[in-house]
Motif scaffolding. Structure first.
Motif, PDB file in Angstrom:
ATOM      1  N   VAL A   1      23.431  67.066  64.052  1.00 58.44           N
ATOM      2  CA  VAL A   1      24.598  67.117  63.153  1.00 58.44           C
ATOM      3  C   VAL A   1      24.459  66.123  61.990  1.00 58.44           C
ATOM      4  O   VAL A   1      25.444  65.773  61.351  1.00 58.44           O
ATOM      5  N   TYR A   2      23.201  65.710  61.721  1.00 59.18           N
ATOM      6  CA  TYR A   2      23.010  64.774  60.591  1.00 59.18           C
ATOM      7  C   TYR A   2      23.364  65.425  59.252  1.00 59.18           C
ATOM      8  O   TYR A   2      23.040  66.581  58.998  1.00 59.18           O
ATOM      9  N   PHE A   3      24.035  64.664  58.397  1.00 59.67           N
ATOM     10  CA  PHE A   3      24.100  64.992  56.970  1.00 59.67           C
ATOM     11  C   PHE A   3      24.282  63.680  56.224  1.00 59.67           C
ATOM     12  O   PHE A   3      24.740  62.687  56.795  1.00 59.67           O
ATOM     13  N   CYS A   4      23.897  63.693  54.966  1.00 66.83           N
ATOM     14  CA  CYS A   4      23.940  62.457  54.206  1.00 66.83           C
ATOM     15  C   CYS A   4      25.369  62.171  53.753  1.00 66.83           C
ATOM     16  O   CYS A   4      25.960  62.984  53.036  1.00 66.83           O
ATOM     17  N   ASP A   5      25.909  61.041  54.188  1.00 67.68           N
ATOM     18  CA  ASP A   5      27.274  60.738  53.741  1.00 67.68           C
ATOM     19  C   ASP A   5      27.370  59.365  53.102  1.00 67.68           C
ATOM     20  O   ASP A   5      28.451  58.817  52.964  1.00 67.68           O
ATOM     21  N   ASP A   6      26.201  58.819  52.683  1.00 65.19           N
ATOM     22  CA  ASP A   6      26.296  57.507  52.051  1.00 65.19           C
ATOM     23  C   ASP A   6      25.639  57.429  50.672  1.00 65.19           C
ATOM     24  O   ASP A   6      25.632  56.388  50.051  1.00 65.19           O
TER      25      ASP A   6
ATOM     26  N   VAL B   1      19.481  85.357  55.037  1.00 63.98           N
ATOM     27  CA  VAL B   1      20.549  84.704  55.792  1.00 63.98           C
ATOM     28  C   VAL B   1      21.250  83.732  54.841  1.00 63.98           C
ATOM     29  O   VAL B   1      20.589  82.988  54.114  1.00 63.98           O
ATOM     30  N   VAL B   2      22.572  83.718  54.846  1.00 70.62           N
ATOM     31  CA  VAL B   2      23.307  82.724  54.055  1.00 70.62           C
ATOM     32  C   VAL B   2      23.350  81.445  54.889  1.00 70.62           C
ATOM     33  O   VAL B   2      23.756  81.465  56.052  1.00 70.62           O
ATOM     34  N   GLN B   3      22.882  80.355  54.318  1.00 72.50           N
ATOM     35  CA  GLN B   3      22.909  79.080  55.038  1.00 72.50           C
ATOM     36  C   GLN B   3      23.030  77.947  54.038  1.00 72.50           C
ATOM     37  O   GLN B   3      22.729  78.125  52.849  1.00 72.50           O
ATOM     38  N   ILE B   4      23.498  76.782  54.497  1.00 74.80           N
ATOM     39  CA  ILE B   4      23.700  75.656  53.578  1.00 74.80           C
ATOM     40  C   ILE B   4      22.888  74.432  53.972  1.00 74.80           C
ATOM     41  O   ILE B   4      23.049  73.373  53.401  1.00 74.80           O
ATOM     42  N   ARG B   5      21.990  74.572  54.984  1.00 71.23           N
ATOM     43  CA  ARG B   5      21.305  73.371  55.485  1.00 71.23           C
ATOM     44  C   ARG B   5      19.945  73.105  54.840  1.00 71.23           C
ATOM     45  O   ARG B   5      19.370  72.038  54.997  1.00 71.23           O
ATOM     46  N   GLN B   6      19.370  74.086  54.138  1.00 73.69           N
ATOM     47  CA  GLN B   6      18.073  73.876  53.488  1.00 73.69           C
ATOM     48  C   GLN B   6      18.009  74.577  52.135  1.00 73.69           C
ATOM     49  O   GLN B   6      18.660  75.596  51.928  1.00 73.69           O
ATOM     50  N   THR B   7      17.190  73.989  51.236  1.00 72.20           N
ATOM     51  CA  THR B   7      17.054  74.575  49.900  1.00 72.20           C
ATOM     52  C   THR B   7      16.290  75.891  49.971  1.00 72.20           C
ATOM     53  O   THR B   7      16.617  76.839  49.260  1.00 72.20           O
ATOM     54  N   ASN B   8      15.272  75.928  50.844  1.00 70.89           N
ATOM     55  CA  ASN B   8      14.466  77.150  50.937  1.00 70.89           C
ATOM     56  C   ASN B   8      15.277  78.313  51.486  1.00 70.89           C
ATOM     57  O   ASN B   8      16.186  78.107  52.283  1.00 70.89           O
ATOM     58  N   LYS B   9      14.860  79.497  51.051  1.00 75.43           N
ATOM     59  CA  LYS B   9      15.525  80.693  51.571  1.00 75.43           C
ATOM     60  C   LYS B   9      15.219  80.847  53.056  1.00 75.43           C
ATOM     61  O   LYS B   9      14.210  80.333  53.549  1.00 75.43           O
TER      62      LYS B   9
ATOM     63  N   PHE C   1      25.325  73.623  61.817  1.00 78.13           N
ATOM     64  CA  PHE C   1      24.833  72.809  62.947  1.00 78.13           C
ATOM     65  C   PHE C   1      24.377  73.657  64.135  1.00 78.13           C
ATOM     66  O   PHE C   1      23.275  73.464  64.633  1.00 78.13           O
ATOM     67  N   ASP C   2      25.219  74.555  64.589  1.00 81.19           N
ATOM     68  CA  ASP C   2      24.849  75.409  65.718  1.00 81.19           C
ATOM     69  C   ASP C   2      24.013  76.564  65.167  1.00 81.19           C
ATOM     70  O   ASP C   2      24.529  77.608  64.763  1.00 81.19           O
TER      71      ASP C   2
END
Ligand code: ATP
Ligand code: MG
Length: 336
Positions: A227-232, A265-273, A291-292
């Motif tokens: 569940v990592y994401f950059c928040d700083d 696939v629509v996704q928001i976790r990586q830049t690559n398709k 995340f899941d």
């Protein structure tokens, strides 16, 4: 023709004004936050009377993620104080039934448990000063707390609350088109926000970064998922928005009307398709949870609903675009 054009122009202006009016008026207010806090205290008191064990309640979903309106439901997550508590499905269902009884005893209205869903919940409603608040309590839905924080972080990224306004408008648009209710076979509010973030990440001049790829990446495991994401990281200068909210809405409609649903696939976790083949997914609409990664938010979409959703994107785009063109025509005529 001029009069008709002017009427269309007025319509477009009206729509834009309606959009800002909606966001200003429906955006979750401080008074609403106070009412939600009151509801949480009432829930805690009611449950405490029934359950002996130590527990806590945490709000998630749109009351916390920046896309909430004064009409949104209140999503609450229950967990025992001792985090190592057994999480078997029998235990979950028993807890949900206990909570249901506790809320009935405390005279909450429309109390009903749904124990057959992937995440068992108790639905409830309660009267407050401004009307009625509907909500549901789920048990050990920890990933939802993390995706709420992720959405909140994205929400704070754009200037002038652009993302929040767009998200609220798209949710409203989807509900009006009857394509925004997962319990009726369409897509959840959450799925539309994922579509929106994906689209803003892929603009030629991206309005949003990919937070799960940024910063000093480390693995944070919850329920077996990272569940990592950059928040700083500080906000970059390119988060300045030059396109108006209505322009972005039009482009959003166009992007998904033309999206390669057959292969991508629509996704928001990586830049690559990401392709359906890579995921081994065969459903018509593939929208990956951030995340899941086994969870396709579009898995419940039937071919009929898929066609209906696509039609809503295409038709809405045509209607809004025509109105916009007409307005431009009226303006230039009036200037002439
Ligand atoms: P609304 O204003 O319509 O209530 P919402 O964001 O609260 O919007 P809900 O459908 O009430 O949307 O869902 C609440 C929260 O539950 C979401 O914000 C998300 O955190 C989580 N959630 C909902 N659906 C899913 C799903 N299919 N997979 C994972 N998490 C989900
Ligand atoms: Mg909600």
């Amino acid at each position: 023709d001029r009069i008709i054009c002017m009427l269309f122009g007025t319509c477009q202006t009206f729509l834009l004004e309606w959009l800002s009016f909606l966001v200003e008026n429906e955006k979750i207010s401080n008074a609403r936050h106070k009412e939600l806090h009151f509801v949480k205290t009432r829930l805690q008191d009611a449950i405490r009377k029934k359950l002996k064990n130590d527990f806590r309640l945490d709000a998630f979903g749109s009351s916390e993620n920046g896309f909430g309106s004064n009409k949104s439901d209140y999503d609450v997550f229950f967990r025992y104080g001792n985090d190592n508590y057994e999480r078997s499905s029998e235990m979950q269902i028993q807890t949900i039934i206990n909570i249901e009884q506790a809320l009935r005893a405390a005279r909450f209205s429309r109390v009903m448990s749904i124990t057959t869903a992937k995440v068992p919940i108790v639905k409830f409603a309660i009267r407050v000063e401004s009307g009625e608040i509907e909500g549901d309590i789920s048990y050990y839905n920890e990933l939802a707390l993390h995706n709420t924080q992720l959405l909140k972080r994205y929400c704070s990224w754009t200037k002038d609350e652009t993302l929040s306004k767009l998200g609220m408008f798209i949710k409203k648009w989807a509900k009006n088109c009857e394509i925004g209710d997962a319990s009726k076979g369409s897509l959840s509010s959450y799925a539309y926000i994922i579509l929106l973030i994906h689209f803003l990440q892929r603009l030629p001049d991206p309005l949003l970064p990919v937070l799960q790829e940024m910063g000093e990446k480390r693995t944070i495991q919850v329920d077996g998922w990272d569940v990592y994401f950059c928040d700083d990281e500080p906000m970059p200068s390119w988060s300045q928005c030059t396109l108006s909210v209505s322009e972005l809405f039009l482009q959003f409609l166009e992007y998904f009307a033309k999206f390669d649903w057959q292969n991508q696939v629509v996704q928001i976790r990586q830049t690559n398709k990401l392709t359906k083949i890579e995921k081994g997914w065969k459903k018509l609409m593939c929208i990956e949870d951030p995340f899941d990664l086994d969870h396709n938010l579009g898995s419940g979409i039937s071919p009929r609903m898929f066609a209906f959703i696509m039609k809503s994107f295409v038709t809405s785009r045509e209607v809004f675009f025509t109105l916009k063109e007409r307005e431009g025509f009226v303006r230039s005529n009036m200037a002439a």
